[in-house]
Write an enzyme that holds these catalytic residues in place. Structure first.
Site, PDB file in Angstrom:
ATOM      1  N   ASP A 258       0.962  -1.151  -0.011  1.00 22.29           N
ATOM      2  CA  ASP A 258       0.080  -0.074   0.089  1.00 22.29           C
ATOM      3  C   ASP A 258       0.934   1.205   0.096  1.00 22.29           C
ATOM      4  O   ASP A 258       1.956   1.088   0.272  1.00 22.29           O
ATOM      5  CB  ASP A 258      -0.853   0.162   1.242  1.00 22.29           C
ATOM      6  CG  ASP A 258      -2.141   0.674   0.970  1.00 22.29           C
ATOM      7  OD1 ASP A 258      -3.110   0.048   0.857  1.00 22.29           O
ATOM      8  OD2 ASP A 258      -2.240   2.190   0.998  1.00 22.29           O
TER       9      ASP A 258
ATOM     10  N   VAL B  41       1.509   1.663  -6.528  1.00 22.48           N
ATOM     11  CA  VAL B  41       1.379   0.582  -7.712  1.00 22.48           C
ATOM     12  C   VAL B  41       1.497   1.360  -9.091  1.00 22.48           C
ATOM     13  O   VAL B  41       1.417   0.607 -10.299  1.00 22.48           O
ATOM     14  CB  VAL B  41       0.094  -0.265  -7.851  1.00 22.48           C
ATOM     15  CG1 VAL B  41      -0.296  -0.893  -6.408  1.00 22.48           C
ATOM     16  CG2 VAL B  41      -1.175   0.993  -7.759  1.00 22.48           C
TER      17      VAL B  41
ATOM     18  N   TYR C 244     -12.860   6.966 -13.416  1.00 24.59           N
ATOM     19  CA  TYR C 244     -13.350   5.823 -12.875  1.00 24.59           C
ATOM     20  C   TYR C 244     -13.811   4.457 -13.342  1.00 24.59           C
ATOM     21  O   TYR C 244     -13.292   3.495 -13.737  1.00 24.59           O
ATOM     22  CB  TYR C 244     -13.980   5.904 -11.561  1.00 24.59           C
ATOM     23  CG  TYR C 244     -14.088   4.754 -10.679  1.00 24.59           C
ATOM     24  CD1 TYR C 244     -13.074   4.667  -9.577  1.00 24.59           C
ATOM     25  CD2 TYR C 244     -15.377   4.148 -10.294  1.00 24.59           C
ATOM     26  CE1 TYR C 244     -12.984   3.493  -8.747  1.00 24.59           C
ATOM     27  CE2 TYR C 244     -15.429   2.967  -9.432  1.00 24.59           C
ATOM     28  CZ  TYR C 244     -14.345   2.771  -8.732  1.00 24.59           C
ATOM     29  OH  TYR C 244     -14.210   1.833  -7.593  1.00 24.59           O
TER      30      TYR C 244
ATOM     31  N   LYS D 239     -12.137   1.023 -15.026  1.00 27.64           N
ATOM     32  CA  LYS D 239     -12.561  -0.178 -14.468  1.00 27.64           C
ATOM     33  C   LYS D 239     -13.009  -0.937 -15.459  1.00 27.64           C
ATOM     34  O   LYS D 239     -12.840  -2.133 -15.458  1.00 27.64           O
ATOM     35  CB  LYS D 239     -13.666  -0.053 -13.517  1.00 27.64           C
ATOM     36  CG  LYS D 239     -13.182   0.525 -12.020  1.00 27.64           C
ATOM     37  CD  LYS D 239     -12.248  -0.104 -11.244  1.00 27.64           C
ATOM     38  CE  LYS D 239     -11.912   0.263  -9.986  1.00 27.64           C
ATOM     39  NZ  LYS D 239     -10.983  -0.390  -9.100  1.00 27.64           N
TER      40      LYS D 239
ATOM     41  N   THR E 207     -16.314   0.860   3.110  1.00 30.92           N
ATOM     42  CA  THR E 207     -14.786   1.169   3.317  1.00 30.92           C
ATOM     43  C   THR E 207     -14.540   2.557   3.521  1.00 30.92           C
ATOM     44  O   THR E 207     -15.168   3.470   3.320  1.00 30.92           O
ATOM     45  CB  THR E 207     -14.159   0.484   2.142  1.00 30.92           C
ATOM     46  OG1 THR E 207     -14.281   1.660   0.855  1.00 30.92           O
ATOM     47  CG2 THR E 207     -14.522  -0.838   1.630  1.00 30.92           C
TER      48      THR E 207
HETATM   49  N1  LIG Z   1     -15.824   0.582  -1.763  1.00 30.69           N
HETATM   50  C1  LIG Z   1     -16.603   0.390  -2.831  1.00 30.69           C
HETATM   51  O1  LIG Z   1     -17.699   0.679  -2.668  1.00 30.69           O
HETATM   52  C2  LIG Z   1     -15.946  -0.158  -4.207  1.00 30.69           C
HETATM   53  C3  LIG Z   1     -16.714  -0.553  -4.940  1.00 30.69           C
HETATM   54  C4  LIG Z   1     -16.450  -1.088  -6.237  1.00 30.69           C
HETATM   55  C5  LIG Z   1     -14.944  -1.143  -6.390  1.00 30.69           C
HETATM   56  N2  LIG Z   1     -14.134  -0.921  -5.374  1.00 30.69           N
HETATM   57  C6  LIG Z   1     -12.648  -0.965  -5.639  1.00 30.69           C
HETATM   58  O2  LIG Z   1     -12.302  -1.889  -4.546  1.00 30.69           O
HETATM   59  C7  LIG Z   1     -10.786  -1.290  -4.388  1.00 30.69           C
HETATM   60  C8  LIG Z   1     -10.243  -1.310  -2.991  1.00 30.69           C
HETATM   61  O3  LIG Z   1     -11.159  -0.007  -2.539  1.00 30.69           O
HETATM   62  P1  LIG Z   1     -11.743   0.059  -1.002  1.00 30.69           P
HETATM   63  O4  LIG Z   1     -13.264   0.572  -1.254  1.00 30.69           O
HETATM   64  O5  LIG Z   1     -11.270  -0.936  -0.221  1.00 30.69           O
HETATM   65  O6  LIG Z   1     -11.051   1.418  -0.727  1.00 30.69           O
HETATM   66  P2  LIG Z   1      -9.862   1.663   0.288  1.00 30.69           P
HETATM   67  O7  LIG Z   1      -9.656   3.263   0.223  1.00 30.69           O
HETATM   68  O8  LIG Z   1     -10.386   1.366   1.693  1.00 30.69           O
HETATM   69  O9  LIG Z   1      -8.534   1.097   0.057  1.00 30.69           O
HETATM   70  C9  LIG Z   1      -7.765   1.184  -0.977  1.00 30.69           C
HETATM   71  C10 LIG Z   1      -6.277   1.333  -0.676  1.00 30.69           C
HETATM   72  O10 LIG Z   1      -5.719   1.347  -1.723  1.00 30.69           O
HETATM   73  C11 LIG Z   1      -4.469   2.247  -1.343  1.00 30.69           C
HETATM   74  N3  LIG Z   1      -3.910   2.778  -2.702  1.00 30.69           N
HETATM   75  C12 LIG Z   1      -4.519   3.977  -3.435  1.00 30.69           C
HETATM   76  N4  LIG Z   1      -4.021   4.324  -4.387  1.00 30.69           N
HETATM   77  C13 LIG Z   1      -2.798   3.440  -4.533  1.00 30.69           C
HETATM   78  C14 LIG Z   1      -1.584   3.443  -5.041  1.00 30.69           C
HETATM   79  N5  LIG Z   1      -1.328   4.381  -6.306  1.00 30.69           N
HETATM   80  N6  LIG Z   1      -0.450   2.674  -4.729  1.00 30.69           N
HETATM   81  C15 LIG Z   1      -0.844   1.837  -3.834  1.00 30.69           C
HETATM   82  N7  LIG Z   1      -1.711   1.824  -2.955  1.00 30.69           N
HETATM   83  C16 LIG Z   1      -2.627   2.688  -3.261  1.00 30.69           C
HETATM   84  C17 LIG Z   1      -5.101   3.175  -0.558  1.00 30.69           C
HETATM   85  O11 LIG Z   1      -3.966   3.629   0.135  1.00 30.69           O
HETATM   86  C18 LIG Z   1      -5.958   2.455   0.293  1.00 30.69           C
HETATM   87  O12 LIG Z   1      -5.366   1.916   1.397  1.00 30.69           O
HETATM   88  C19 LIG Z   1     -10.508  -0.200  -5.527  1.00 30.69           C
HETATM   89  O13 LIG Z   1      -9.952  -0.792  -6.518  1.00 30.69           O
HETATM   90  C20 LIG Z   1     -11.819   0.484  -5.485  1.00 30.69           C
HETATM   91  O14 LIG Z   1     -11.968   0.991  -6.946  1.00 30.69           O
HETATM   92  C21 LIG Z   1     -14.561  -0.298  -4.334  1.00 30.69           C
END
Ligand SMILES: NC(=O)c1ccc[n+]([C@@H]2O[C@H](COP(=O)([O-])OP(=O)(O)OC[C@H]3O[C@@H](n4cnc5c(N)ncnc54)[C@H](O)[C@@H]3O)[C@@H](O)[C@H]2O)c1
Length: 259
Positions: free
Chosen positions: A38, A62, A153, A157, A188
């Site tokens: 992370d 990343v 976004y 995706k 989250t």
């Molecule tokens: N929460 C939702 O409703 C939801 C819905 C659909 C998809 N998603 C996807 O799920 C995944 C996880 O999201 P989440 O909801 O757990 O969010 P979150 O913010 O809790 O976790 C995401 C993590 O990614 C890390 N991060 C962001 N950019 C980064 C980078 N460039 N390099 C390394 N780390 C990085 C952040 O520091 C964070 O810890 C994401 O890809 C998000 O798009 C989330």
């Protein structure tokens, strides 16, 4: 009782928060060890306190290829192999196309799409050489569902879903499976802003036939299925974990953002 992932080694990007952290907890509970990657040092430290000896952490952006290479190399140096990868690092952006600063567009595309490509590239190399492995890329229902104000976004995706299909074709002959998960609305830190604008969260729940917000554990359980032997004949597809919300109209967030 034996765990479903006993002795397996995982890498999880975005691994110290939300969906990635829930995957880490679930996999560790099933006997795996993991490298959590992370860009947030505070959440990585908290994950270490919680999961202790079952994980190591890497501070990784990343979007930076050298970071991603180091993350994968750490799995091999620490644990000797790499069996499982979950690529969950990501975040969203908001803005109508005509008003969208290109830097904000690039930031979302870089992390959500290019970051998944770089992760798949380096995880896939090690797995290809070993002749086995499984990668799960976290997409979104927005891979298929368009939303006003969310072009960066949604496009990122949609790209992840296509990348998953192509990677499954390229790596399948080497014994490597690649799948996607498309979550709906999940509670989250990413969606915590909806505590401030409850109308947004309410709209998501109203648009979800199963009648609640998703939880990170809902996604982690689907990920466990895909990475475990139960998912052995699944590759190339994205599994939508969304309480059937894709079957309904997406909330008009741009009309709700003002509260
Ligand atoms: N929460 C939702 O409703 C939801 C819905 C659909 C998809 N998603 C996807 O799920 C995944 C996880 O999201 P989440 O909801 O757990 O969010 P979150 O913010 O809790 O976790 C995401 C993590 O990614 C890390 N991060 C962001 N950019 C980064 C980078 N460039 N390099 C390394 N780390 C990085 C952040 O520091 C964070 O810890 C994401 O890809 C998000 O798009 C989330």
């Amino acid at each position: 009782m034996a765990g479903r992932l006993d002795g397996q080694v995982a890498v999880i990007t975005g691994g110290s928060s939300g969906i990635g952290l829930a995957c880490a907890r679930r996999f560790v509970a099933e006997g795996a060890v993991a490298v959590l990657a992370d860009r947030n040092p505070e959440s990585l430290a908290a994950a270490t306190s919680e999961l202790g000896a079952a994980i190591v952490t890497e501070l990784v952006d990343v979007t930076v290829e050298a970071d991603v290479e180091r993350m994968v190399a750490r799995a091999v140096s620490e644990y000797g192999r790499l069996d499982i990868a979950v690529n969950a690092a990501g975040f969203g952006g908001f803005g109508f196309i005509v008003d969208h600063p290109v830097d904000e567009w690039r930031a979302v595309i870089d992390t959500c799409l290019t970051g998944v490509m770089l992760s798949t590239k380096h995880e896939g190399r090690v797995m290809r050489d070993a002749g086995s492995g499984v990668i799960v890329n976290i997409a979104s229902i927005n891979a298929r569902v368009p939303a006003e104000g969310m072009a960066s976004y949604c496009c990122a995706k949609a790209g992840v879903e296509m990348l998953t299909r192509i990677a499954a074709m390229e790596l399948g002959p080497s014994g490597v499976r690649v799948s996607g998960i498309g979550p709906g609305f999940i509670d989250t830190p990413l969606t915590a802003f909806t505590q401030i604008v409850p109308a947004i969260r309410d709209a998501y729940v109203a648009a979800t036939p199963l009648g609640r917000a998703g939880q990170p554990e809902d996604v982690a359980d689907a990920a466990l299925f895909l990475v475990s032997d139960d998912g052995r004949w699944v590759s190339g597809d994205t599994l939508f974990v969304d309480g059937a919300s894709m079957q309904k109209a997406y909330p008009e967030l741009h009309k709700l953002a003002g509260g």
